[in-house]
Design an enzyme around this catalytic site. Structure first.
Site, PDB file in Angstrom:
ATOM      1  N   ASN A   1     -15.626 -12.753   5.494  1.00 37.54           N
ATOM      2  CA  ASN A   1     -14.497 -13.494   5.617  1.00 37.54           C
ATOM      3  C   ASN A   1     -13.331 -12.877   5.993  1.00 37.54           C
ATOM      4  O   ASN A   1     -13.145 -11.725   5.400  1.00 37.54           O
ATOM      5  CB  ASN A   1     -13.962 -14.005   4.129  1.00 37.54           C
ATOM      6  CG  ASN A   1     -15.334 -15.018   3.785  1.00 37.54           C
ATOM      7  OD1 ASN A   1     -16.024 -15.421   4.209  1.00 37.54           O
ATOM      8  ND2 ASN A   1     -15.320 -14.764   2.173  1.00 37.54           N
TER       9      ASN A   1
ATOM     10  N   HIS B   1     -13.509  -5.580   5.323  1.00 33.68           N
ATOM     11  CA  HIS B   1     -14.736  -5.359   4.301  1.00 33.68           C
ATOM     12  C   HIS B   1     -15.511  -6.815   4.592  1.00 33.68           C
ATOM     13  O   HIS B   1     -14.986  -7.689   5.047  1.00 33.68           O
ATOM     14  CB  HIS B   1     -14.346  -5.395   2.971  1.00 33.68           C
ATOM     15  CG  HIS B   1     -13.847  -6.182   2.161  1.00 33.68           C
ATOM     16  ND1 HIS B   1     -12.395  -6.774   2.437  1.00 33.68           N
ATOM     17  CD2 HIS B   1     -14.236  -7.220   1.603  1.00 33.68           C
ATOM     18  CE1 HIS B   1     -12.291  -7.834   1.730  1.00 33.68           C
ATOM     19  NE2 HIS B   1     -13.370  -8.231   1.177  1.00 33.68           N
TER      20      HIS B   1
ATOM     21  N   HIS C   1      -7.232   1.254   6.163  1.00 31.04           N
ATOM     22  CA  HIS C   1      -6.819   0.059   5.645  1.00 31.04           C
ATOM     23  C   HIS C   1      -6.339  -0.909   6.704  1.00 31.04           C
ATOM     24  O   HIS C   1      -6.500  -2.354   6.607  1.00 31.04           O
ATOM     25  CB  HIS C   1      -5.573   0.286   4.612  1.00 31.04           C
ATOM     26  CG  HIS C   1      -5.350  -0.828   3.972  1.00 31.04           C
ATOM     27  ND1 HIS C   1      -5.884  -0.970   2.784  1.00 31.04           N
ATOM     28  CD2 HIS C   1      -4.271  -1.801   3.880  1.00 31.04           C
ATOM     29  CE1 HIS C   1      -5.468  -2.140   2.279  1.00 31.04           C
ATOM     30  NE2 HIS C   1      -4.320  -2.580   2.998  1.00 31.04           N
TER      31      HIS C   1
HETATM   32 ZN   LIG Z   1      -7.467  -0.224   1.978  1.00 32.22          ZN
END
Ligand SMILES: [Zn+2]
Length: 348
Positions: free
Chosen positions: A156, A169, A116
């Protein structure tokens, strides 16, 4: 690379791309999801001849959930996400809130890493290569979709650019039409071909940048990166393979092998542009690929365009009256100065 295709609880497709051939991805999505409600519609603006996707269901989409509810992290006991497995390398799934779906195309989310707190620039070359191979495979798959004319893989990054999830992502938009930007490029290439007795606009542009040299940022064996002569954005870089290919499928092994090194170097330079202690540089990075069903397809040149909307440490470039109203960009940073800065700022 190993590819495993499965379905989420509401029927959307999920595809794992693993570096290891022995990866097993058989976790089941146990969330009680309603069937996907999407009612995207494509309308054509008669004055400009441009398509607009109307997607009202997107108003309810996930907006900055707390990190422990991130839908792109792997699932854990008691916290189920969009990725049922407890780990992954790269994962792609159909967007739950798509701008395009069904016979208006398809929108996918590409999770670059299960971590993350990383960004693309933090990936290892091996991880970045897996993302490149994923983009390539998605382009191949989506080219078979009957409604799809063009595939756009992009990222983005940053709240300033409108990102609603922190997790590293990108997205893939598979459009059911040729986008206005690509139409313009194809038209310019056609005019150039006619005006020069058959020369290729992309080749001539890259050659001119290499001959001039002032705006070159990185020059690899197989890739070259430069700030374009007429850059729209304060910091903008175009990255081309030196051998013209129409899309990601056309890249050969040598080009694929070098890409992660060049691209990670570029992104790390972008992150350092405005000095330490600032939030990371917001950017948009996207692949321009030839549409599938056009004449002269091989004359289009695959390239990546990377730009930031930040123009100084504390100022953003807004698309104001001239840009939004008339499509005329005013750029406060001379492209030669932008290239110099990008060369000076050392990537690590
Ligand atoms: Zn995450």
């Amino acid at each position: 690379m190993k590819k495993t295709t499965t379905r989420l609880a509401d029927g959307r497709e999920l595809i794992y791309y693993d570096g290891r051939d022995d990866a097993v991805r058989d976790a089941v999505d146990r969330r009680p999801l309603d069937p996907m409600a999407s009612a995207s519609e494509v309308r054509r603006d008669p004055l400009l001849g441009e398509h607009i996707a109307i997607a009202s269901h997107r108003q309810g989409r996930t907006y900055y959930p707390p990190a422990d509810e991130c839908p792109l992290c792997p699932s854990q006991e008691g916290r189920l996400s969009e990725i049922p497995d407890s780990d992954y390398d790269v994962a792609v799934f159909e967007n739950r809130f798509p701008s395009l779906s069904g016979d208006t195309g398809r929108c996918e989310v590409v999770c670059f890493t299960p971590d993350h707190d990383k960004s693309f620039a933090d990936l290892t070359p091996t991880q970045a290569r897996l993302v490149l191979d994923t983009w390539t495979d998605r382009t191949a798959d989506l080219s078979q979709h009957p409604a799809v004319e063009q595939v756009y893989c992009f990222e983005n990054r940053g709240k300033e650019i409108g990102v609603t999830l922190d997790h590293p992502h990108g997205q893939i938009y598979a459009y059911p039409f040729i986008t206005p930007r690509t139409e313009q490029m194809l038209r310019a290439a056609e005019q150039h071909r006619e005006a020069t007795g058959g020369r290729n606009l992309f080749d001539d542009t890259v050659e001119a940048e290499q001959a001039d040299g002032r705006r070159i940022v990185l020059d690899g064996e197989h890739w070259t990166a430069f700030v374009p002569y007429a850059a729209h954005w304060p910091y903008e870089v175009h990255l081309y393979p030196k051998r013209r290919v129409p899309d990601l499928l056309g890249l050969d092994e040598d080009e694929r092998a070098e890409f992660p090194h060049i691209y990670l170097d570029l992104l790390r330079r972008f992150d350092r542009l405005f000095g330490p202690g600032l939030p990371p540089t917001p950017y948009v990075s996207g692949w321009h690929q030839a549409p599938f069903g056009i004449d002269h397809r091989r004359e289009f040149a695959l390239h990546l365009e990377l730009f930031t909307i930040r123009r100084t440490a504390d100022k953003l470039k807004f698309l104001a009256g001239s840009e939004s109203g008339m499509g005329v960009f005013i750029n406060d940073v001379p492209p030669e100065a932008a290239a110099q800065r990008l060369r000076d700022v050392v990537s690590a």
